[in-house]
Design a protein around this motif. Structure first.
Motif, PDB file in Angstrom:
ATOM      1  N   GLY A 181      11.407  -1.093  -3.335  1.00 46.87           N
ATOM      2  CA  GLY A 181      10.345  -1.791  -3.448  1.00 46.87           C
ATOM      3  C   GLY A 181       8.976  -1.368  -2.999  1.00 46.87           C
ATOM      4  O   GLY A 181       7.983  -1.674  -3.065  1.00 46.87           O
ATOM      5  N   GLU A 182       9.105  -0.234  -2.223  1.00 47.65           N
ATOM      6  CA  GLU A 182       7.599   0.435  -1.623  1.00 47.65           C
ATOM      7  C   GLU A 182       6.862   1.003  -2.927  1.00 47.65           C
ATOM      8  O   GLU A 182       7.448   1.436  -3.685  1.00 47.65           O
ATOM      9  CB  GLU A 182       8.048   1.573  -0.623  1.00 47.65           C
ATOM     10  N   LEU A 183       5.793   1.190  -2.546  1.00 49.88           N
ATOM     11  CA  LEU A 183       4.774   1.673  -3.586  1.00 49.88           C
ATOM     12  C   LEU A 183       4.548   3.282  -3.405  1.00 49.88           C
ATOM     13  O   LEU A 183       4.088   3.476  -2.211  1.00 49.88           O
ATOM     14  CB  LEU A 183       3.441   0.870  -3.327  1.00 49.88           C
ATOM     15  N   GLN A 184       4.680   4.042  -4.248  1.00 50.51           N
ATOM     16  CA  GLN A 184       4.479   5.238  -4.205  1.00 50.51           C
ATOM     17  C   GLN A 184       3.937   5.920  -5.392  1.00 50.51           C
ATOM     18  O   GLN A 184       3.781   5.642  -6.439  1.00 50.51           O
ATOM     19  CB  GLN A 184       5.825   6.138  -3.804  1.00 50.51           C
ATOM     20  N   THR A 185       3.112   7.151  -5.046  1.00 48.69           N
ATOM     21  CA  THR A 185       2.703   7.920  -5.999  1.00 48.69           C
ATOM     22  C   THR A 185       3.301   8.826  -6.575  1.00 48.69           C
ATOM     23  O   THR A 185       4.648   9.416  -6.106  1.00 48.69           O
ATOM     24  CB  THR A 185       1.542   8.604  -5.394  1.00 48.69           C
ATOM     25  N   THR A 186       3.240   9.202  -7.957  1.00 45.91           N
ATOM     26  CA  THR A 186       3.890  10.408  -8.537  1.00 45.91           C
ATOM     27  C   THR A 186       2.868  11.033  -9.315  1.00 45.91           C
ATOM     28  O   THR A 186       1.664  10.715  -9.575  1.00 45.91           O
ATOM     29  CB  THR A 186       4.856   9.482  -9.640  1.00 45.91           C
ATOM     30  N   ARG A 187       3.160  12.234  -9.772  1.00 48.92           N
ATOM     31  CA  ARG A 187       2.365  13.180 -10.599  1.00 48.92           C
ATOM     32  C   ARG A 187       1.127  13.397 -10.178  1.00 48.92           C
ATOM     33  O   ARG A 187       0.102  13.256 -10.743  1.00 48.92           O
ATOM     34  CB  ARG A 187       2.267  12.767 -12.333  1.00 48.92           C
ATOM     35  N   LEU A 223       1.735   5.795 -10.365  1.00 51.80           N
ATOM     36  CA  LEU A 223       2.302   4.668  -9.322  1.00 51.80           C
ATOM     37  C   LEU A 223       3.372   3.987  -9.721  1.00 51.80           C
ATOM     38  O   LEU A 223       3.815   3.910 -10.876  1.00 51.80           O
ATOM     39  CB  LEU A 223       1.263   3.713  -9.084  1.00 51.80           C
ATOM     40  N   LYS A 224       4.457   3.908  -8.974  1.00 59.39           N
ATOM     41  CA  LYS A 224       5.910   3.210  -9.404  1.00 59.39           C
ATOM     42  C   LYS A 224       6.245   2.654  -7.944  1.00 59.39           C
ATOM     43  O   LYS A 224       5.956   2.925  -6.952  1.00 59.39           O
ATOM     44  CB  LYS A 224       6.932   4.117  -9.880  1.00 59.39           C
ATOM     45  N   TYR A 225       7.284   1.891  -8.289  1.00 56.13           N
ATOM     46  CA  TYR A 225       7.823   1.044  -6.947  1.00 56.13           C
ATOM     47  C   TYR A 225       9.390   1.946  -6.725  1.00 56.13           C
ATOM     48  O   TYR A 225       9.932   2.333  -7.622  1.00 56.13           O
ATOM     49  CB  TYR A 225       8.350  -0.379  -7.094  1.00 56.13           C
ATOM     50  N   ASP A 226       9.560   2.417  -5.486  1.00 61.48           N
ATOM     51  CA  ASP A 226      10.991   2.917  -5.379  1.00 61.48           C
ATOM     52  C   ASP A 226      12.004   1.971  -5.219  1.00 61.48           C
ATOM     53  O   ASP A 226      11.820   0.766  -5.474  1.00 61.48           O
ATOM     54  CB  ASP A 226      10.797   3.870  -4.045  1.00 61.48           C
ATOM     55  N   ARG A 227      13.218   2.446  -5.007  1.00 60.91           N
ATOM     56  CA  ARG A 227      14.297   1.602  -4.835  1.00 60.91           C
ATOM     57  C   ARG A 227      14.267   0.523  -3.873  1.00 60.91           C
ATOM     58  O   ARG A 227      14.609  -0.468  -3.888  1.00 60.91           O
ATOM     59  CB  ARG A 227      15.600   2.378  -4.562  1.00 60.91           C
ATOM     60  N   VAL A 259       0.961  -1.098  -0.071  1.00 57.07           N
ATOM     61  CA  VAL A 259       0.030   0.061  -0.031  1.00 57.07           C
ATOM     62  C   VAL A 259       0.750   1.350  -0.001  1.00 57.07           C
ATOM     63  O   VAL A 259       2.125   1.168   0.467  1.00 57.07           O
ATOM     64  CB  VAL A 259      -1.127   0.039   1.263  1.00 57.07           C
ATOM     65  N   THR A 260       0.205   2.307  -0.551  1.00 59.86           N
ATOM     66  CA  THR A 260       1.246   3.631  -0.389  1.00 59.86           C
ATOM     67  C   THR A 260       1.060   4.255   1.020  1.00 59.86           C
ATOM     68  O   THR A 260       0.173   3.824   1.795  1.00 59.86           O
ATOM     69  CB  THR A 260       0.342   4.729  -1.146  1.00 59.86           C
TER      70      THR A 260
END
Length: 370
Positions: free
Chosen positions: A342-348, A336-340, A275-276
């Protein structure tokens, strides 16, 4: 469902220009029309939406694409979508009221298929797969589910001329759903293969105890149990190819991604999901509308739209409904993307808020990407 032919990449013949792909828009359904107990479908340009400020807007800049007066006051309408069409059941409580079809490409409105009696005021969810709209019904607790399918079907050759070459038709799926009478469906998603529908059931007798996750193959009409775990979503989830995961709404206001279940295997292990950290809805608990749920739409390329209706600040609940501009619609677009790690984070992430009227407490805003 769109009734159109797609051109070849090179136009089919030398010297012909390829057919232009229509630009997609968000179509937002609200019970906001000043006539009361009526509905509007708003066509929204996402690019223009993201260019606006974050101030509170009073209504939308453009007129509604379609307005519908309810045939009976204080009753809701049902809206669902497939292809470029929005299907509208104008009176879900009456089997004699026809449905309507709004073609978003032509802005044309036509008569639609009359829902079977089994679907009247009973639909749990609808999902489009393989050019067919599937509807799971569950009228009341302690009554059996049914699974219905709507698609285009050829007209009989012996029908009198003139007649259309195609028509809408409803039919019951030959294999009945494997759910008990006290089971409720809490989450569902279409597999990226385009013809396998996954859904999770809970038993309401035991505090929504998970009964398992099942799949339905639209090609074979076969059901399969995949395990006694549940998908971690509320309502519908969408496959995002960039994440190779299903994405949907999680409880308490977060967005959730989940690995895609195997079509053929059964496992006792729950799917991996994330989850974010950022809350995208239910941010103001004191302003939540108890029966109005947020709505999520997938716009492709890892982008999503989320809409939520809340009480306007300073307005009491008993004074919020009617032609009073008593509510605020939050419309967010995000990636949405996974950061370094592997956590889910929002973009734009962009959010615009609109002051709107609301007439029915039990009606939620609905958003489609078409």
């Amino acid at each position: 469902m769109s009734k159109r032919h797609h051109s070849e990449p090179n136009g089919g013949r030398t010297g012909k220009r390829p057919r232009r792909v229509p630009k997609k828009h968000l179509y937002l359904v609200l019970d906001d029309w000043h006539k009361g107990f009526s509905f509007s479908i708003h066509k929204i340009d996402v690019d223009a939406l993201q260019d606006t400020t974050t101030d509170l807007h009073h209504g939308f800049p453009d007129p509604a694409a379609l307005r519908l007066a309810a045939p009976v006051k204080r009753l809701h309408m049902d809206f669902t979508a497939m292809g470029s069409d929005i299907f509208i059941t104008t009176n879900p409580c009456c089997p004699h009221t026809p449905a309507l079809v709004f073609d978003t490409e032509t802005a044309g409105l036509t008569m639609g298929p009359r829902p079977p009696v089994r679907l009247i005021d009973t639909t749990t969810f609808t999902v489009a797969a393989d050019g067919t709209l599937y509807a799971l019904t569950h009228r009341h607790v302690h009554e059996q589910h049914s699974f219905e399918a709507m698609s285009w079907a050829p007209m009989d050759k012996d029908e009198p001329w003139p007649s259309p070459t195609m028509r809408w038709s409803w039919k019951s799926v030959p294999s009945p759903p494997p759910f008990a009478m006290d089971d409720v469906i809490t989450s569902y998603a279409l597999h990226p293969d385009g013809h396998t529908i996954f859904m999770s059931a809970h038993d309401i007798r035991y505090h929504h105890l998970p009964k398992g996750t099942f799949s339905f193959d639209t090609r074979t009409s076969e059901w399969r149990l995949h395990g006694d775990w549940a998908l971690p979503f509320q309502g519908q989830a969408y496959y995002a190819d960039g994440l190779d995961a299903w994405v949907g709404l999680h409880k308490d206001g977060y967005i959730c991604s989940c690995e895609v279940a195997s079509r053929s295997s059964t496992s006792a292990v729950e799917l991996e999901w994330k989850v974010t950290k950022e809350k995208l809805f239910h941010k103001d608990p004191e302003r939540r509308l108890a029966f109005a749920r947020p709505s999520l739409a997938y716009m492709g390329d890892g982008s999503f739209s989320l809409v939520e209706s809340v009480l306007r600040e300073g307005v009491e609940f008993k004074c919020a409904f009617g032609d009073r501009d008593g509510c605020v619609l939050h419309m967010s677009t995000f990636g949405l993307k996974y950061d370094r790690r592997g956590e889910l984070q929002t973009t734009r992430h962009h959010t615009n808020s609109f002051v709107v009227s609301k007439h029915l407490q039990t009606v939620s805003p609905v958003v489609f990407w078409m």
